[in-house]
Write an enzyme that holds these catalytic residues in place. Structure first.
Site, PDB file in Angstrom:
ATOM      1  N   SER A 183       0.731  -0.981   0.008  1.00  0.00           N
ATOM      2  CA  SER A 183       0.164  -0.229  -0.035  1.00  0.00           C
ATOM      3  C   SER A 183       0.990   1.381   0.035  1.00  0.00           C
ATOM      4  CB  SER A 183      -0.944  -0.013   1.093  1.00  0.00           C
ATOM      5  OG  SER A 183      -1.990   1.044   1.195  1.00  0.00           O
ATOM      6  N   TYR A 195      -3.992   5.780  -9.174  1.00  0.00           N
ATOM      7  CA  TYR A 195      -2.904   5.413  -8.260  1.00  0.00           C
ATOM      8  C   TYR A 195      -3.536   5.449  -6.838  1.00  0.00           C
ATOM      9  CZ  TYR A 195       1.194   4.907  -5.600  1.00  0.00           C
ATOM     10  OH  TYR A 195       2.202   4.335  -4.675  1.00  0.00           O
ATOM     11  N   LYS A 244      -4.227   2.087  -4.134  1.00  0.00           N
ATOM     12  CA  LYS A 244      -3.724   2.279  -2.759  1.00  0.00           C
ATOM     13  C   LYS A 244      -4.838   1.977  -1.696  1.00  0.00           C
ATOM     14  CE  LYS A 244       0.279   1.359  -4.483  1.00  0.00           C
ATOM     15  NZ  LYS A 244       0.851  -0.050  -4.480  1.00  0.00           N
ATOM     16  N   THR A 255      12.582   5.596  -4.916  1.00  0.00           N
ATOM     17  CA  THR A 255      12.712   4.632  -6.006  1.00  0.00           C
ATOM     18  C   THR A 255      12.469   5.192  -7.369  1.00  0.00           C
ATOM     19  OG1 THR A 255      10.140   4.405  -6.132  1.00  0.00           O
ATOM     20  CG2 THR A 255      11.693   2.927  -4.369  1.00  0.00           C
TER      21      THR A 255
END
Length: 291
Positions: A168, A181, A185, A216
């Protein structure tokens, strides 16, 4: 909410465990999954702790792992049922069972989600579903496969309680731009709420990690600059995933991480469930007292 401290000793217990980590390509440059980012950090930590790890992603790792003698890679699309099913089947063919699964596959929002587009005949086209297909539907597929192989289809029984960890995000608790998105989640949080009790009856613990901004390739350079983000490393999130693998007391937990600090925000005192009940029901409500 309950503060969680994670020491190296807390992560012991993965030796010879069989772990599946899913991932998905985004583009030739930008991707997240078992081969990079949080998925790669989790895979490396599991390998360091003596686990046997199967990574599923469209692209192989861009650089070698350490301690990789117990690592297998499969090229998969984690949004496709047949591809995920093959991954689970190959894992038990190689190792005989599956102990833990990390449904890590995810891609960012689709900027054109609300765009009005007409086809050649002038009729309205549906919205793009690529993000929801992977982040939401692919996660449900992964849960279903993990349940099947941990309880019935693998030739060897899962050792101890099997566990599934979902990816999540802090986005699951916010109202913000991000359309599909953000929807996905929130949906992952709903999976924890809707499936934990049923899976627990089968001897499977379902939990989730919900990291804040993490370093990331999922986060573009433009977004980092616009929001002036302070990010944590993928290794911070990896430790929360492994804790949920090994701590057999954790079931229905959502571990939030920010700046290397962890909190269980779903079931703990002053967590999301408790606060929701306080909003929805009076203290003397008979129904609420049974929840």
């Amino acid at each position: 909410m309950s503060r969680v401290l994670i020491s190296d000793d807390d992560l012991e217990g993965l030796e010879n465990k069989v772990i599946v980590i899913t991932g998905k390509i985004i583009s030739q440059i930008l991707y997240i999954g078992g081969s990079s980012g949080i998925g790669r950090a989790t895979a490396q930590l599991c390998l360091n702790l003596g686990a046997k790890v199967v990574i599923g992603d469209l692209n192989p790792p861009s650089s070698p792992f350490e301690n990789d003698e117990n690592l297998k890679f499969l090229a998969i699309n984690a949004a496709k049922w047949e591809s995920l099913r093959e991954m689970f089947a190959k894992t038990v063919e190689w190792f005989g069972r599956i102990d833990h699964v990390y449904a890590n596959a995810g891609i960012p929002t689709t900027p054109s989600f609300l765009d009005v587009k007409l086809d050649e005949a002038g009729k309205l086209e549906p919205p793009p579903f690529s993000t929801l297909d992977l982040n939401f539907t692919g996660t449900i597929y992964t849960i279903h496969l993990a349940n099947a192989y941990m309880t019935e289809l693998a030739p060897e029984k899962t050792t101890g309680t099997g566990s599934i960890v979902l990816a999540s995000s802090e986005a699951a608790f916010r109202q913000m731009k991000g359309s599909d998105y953000i929807i996905s989640k929130h949906g992952v949080l709903g999976m924890v709420r809707g499936l934990t009790d049923s899976l627990k009856e089968k001897g499977i613990r379902l939990n989730a990690v919900a990291p804040s901004w993490t370093d990331t390739k999922l986060i573009s350079l433009a977004a980092r600059a616009y929001y002036k983000m302070k990010t944590q490393t993928p290794e911070v999130v990896a430790r929360s995933v492994v804790l949920l693998f090994v701590d057999q007391s954790r079931c229905g937990n959502v571990l939030y991480s920010k700046d290397g600090i962890y909190q269980e925000i779903n079931m703990g005192k002053n967590g999301l469930l408790e606060k929701a009940l306080q909003i929805l029901f009076r203290k003397d409500d008979e129904f609420a007292s049974k929840l």
